[in-house]
Design a protein around this motif. Structure first.
Motif, short mmCIF file in Angstrom:
data_model
loop_
_atom_site.label_atom_id
_atom_site.label_comp_id
_atom_site.label_asym_id
_atom_site.label_seq_id
_atom_site.Cartn_x
_atom_site.Cartn_y
_atom_site.Cartn_z
N GLN A 46 13.50 26.85 80.89
CA GLN A 46 13.73 27.60 79.65
C GLN A 46 13.49 29.09 79.85
N GLY A 47 12.49 29.43 80.65
CA GLY A 47 12.25 30.84 80.95
C GLY A 47 13.42 31.47 81.70
N VAL A 48 14.02 30.71 82.62
CA VAL A 48 15.18 31.22 83.36
C VAL A 48 16.37 31.38 82.41
N VAL A 49 16.60 30.40 81.54
CA VAL A 49 17.69 30.51 80.56
C VAL A 49 17.51 31.78 79.73
N ASP A 50 16.31 32.00 79.23
CA ASP A 50 16.03 33.20 78.42
C ASP A 50 16.25 34.47 79.22
N GLN A 51 15.80 34.49 80.46
CA GLN A 51 15.98 35.67 81.32
C GLN A 51 17.46 35.92 81.60
N VAL A 52 18.22 34.86 81.85
CA VAL A 52 19.66 35.02 82.10
C VAL A 52 20.34 35.60 80.86
N ARG A 53 19.99 35.10 79.69
CA ARG A 53 20.59 35.64 78.45
C ARG A 53 20.26 37.12 78.28
N ARG A 54 19.01 37.50 78.50
CA ARG A 54 18.63 38.92 78.40
C ARG A 54 19.37 39.76 79.45
N SER A 55 19.51 39.23 80.64
CA SER A 55 20.19 39.95 81.71
C SER A 55 21.67 40.14 81.39
N VAL A 56 22.30 39.13 80.83
CA VAL A 56 23.71 39.23 80.45
C VAL A 56 23.87 40.28 79.36
N GLU A 57 22.98 40.28 78.37
CA GLU A 57 23.04 41.27 77.30
C GLU A 57 22.86 42.69 77.86
N ALA A 58 21.96 42.85 78.82
CA ALA A 58 21.75 44.17 79.43
C ALA A 58 23.00 44.60 80.21
N TRP A 59 23.62 43.67 80.92
CA TRP A 59 24.85 43.97 81.65
C TRP A 59 25.95 44.40 80.69
N GLN A 60 26.10 43.67 79.57
CA GLN A 60 27.12 44.04 78.58
C GLN A 60 26.87 45.44 78.03
N ALA A 61 25.62 45.77 77.73
CA ALA A 61 25.29 47.11 77.22
C ALA A 61 25.60 48.16 78.26
N ASN A 62 25.26 47.90 79.51
CA ASN A 62 25.54 48.84 80.59
C ASN A 62 27.06 49.02 80.77
N ARG A 63 27.79 47.93 80.77
CA ARG A 63 29.24 48.02 80.94
C ARG A 63 29.86 48.82 79.80
N ARG A 64 29.39 48.59 78.60
CA ARG A 64 29.88 49.32 77.43
C ARG A 64 29.64 50.82 77.59
N ALA A 65 28.51 51.17 78.20
CA ALA A 65 28.13 52.57 78.36
C ALA A 65 28.91 53.28 79.47
N VAL A 66 29.30 52.54 80.51
CA VAL A 66 29.91 53.20 81.67
C VAL A 66 31.41 52.97 81.82
N GLU A 67 31.98 52.04 81.05
CA GLU A 67 33.41 51.77 81.15
C GLU A 67 34.04 51.80 79.77
N GLU A 68 35.33 52.07 79.75
CA GLU A 68 36.05 52.05 78.49
C GLU A 68 36.27 50.62 78.03
N GLY A 69 36.35 50.45 76.72
CA GLY A 69 36.60 49.13 76.15
C GLY A 69 35.35 48.28 76.06
N ASP A 70 35.46 47.28 75.24
CA ASP A 70 34.33 46.36 75.06
C ASP A 70 34.23 45.41 76.25
N PRO A 71 33.02 45.03 76.62
CA PRO A 71 32.86 44.03 77.67
C PRO A 71 33.30 42.67 77.13
N PRO A 72 33.61 41.75 78.02
CA PRO A 72 33.97 40.42 77.55
C PRO A 72 32.79 39.73 76.88
N GLN A 73 33.09 38.82 75.98
CA GLN A 73 32.04 37.97 75.42
C GLN A 73 31.64 36.98 76.51
N VAL A 74 30.38 36.62 76.51
CA VAL A 74 29.85 35.75 77.55
C VAL A 74 29.08 34.61 76.90
N ARG A 75 29.33 33.40 77.38
CA ARG A 75 28.56 32.22 76.96
C ARG A 75 27.61 31.85 78.08
#
Length: 120
Positions: A82-111
């Protein structure tokens, strides 16, 4: 190798929504590998991050789509999962925020979803 070492006991599938650019899977995969809590587990062979061809519900490959699979390995998988699942979710959210900041357009939605080793 001791019993249970290197054996996948739990997994997490990371699936982008299909609007991703060709580089998104690679970039997210590399991002996850650099996240300290995940990297620490990988270094001691408790976690493995791989890419695999996306399959439909019948197990048939679907086009060129790829998923990222985070496999929690060995006997500690239950306690860590469960800790790994939570960490992966936080990491994906951080990647999406970073991608949004450095590239044009919205990042893909991720499940991010737990899967059994046979369900990947």
């Amino acid at each position: 190798m001791a019993e249970g070492d290197g054996v996948v006991t739990r997994g997490i599938r990371i699936r982008l929504d299909g609007t991703e650019r060709a580089t998104d899977i690679v970039a997210l995969h590399k991002w996850l590998e650099r996240e300290k809590p995940l990297a620490d587990l990988a270094r001691i062979d408790q976690l493995r991050i791989t890419e695999q061809s996306r399959t439909d519900e019948a197990g048939t490959p679907m086009g060129t789509g790829m998923d990222i699979v985070v496999a929690v390995l060995g006997g500690a998988a239950g306690a860590l999962f469960q800790g790994v699942v939570d960490q992966v979710r936080r990491s994906v959210e951080a990647w999406q925020a970073n991608r949004r900041a450095v590239e044009e357009g919205d990042p893909p939605q991720v499940r991010v979803e737990p899967v059994q080793p046979d369900d990947r």
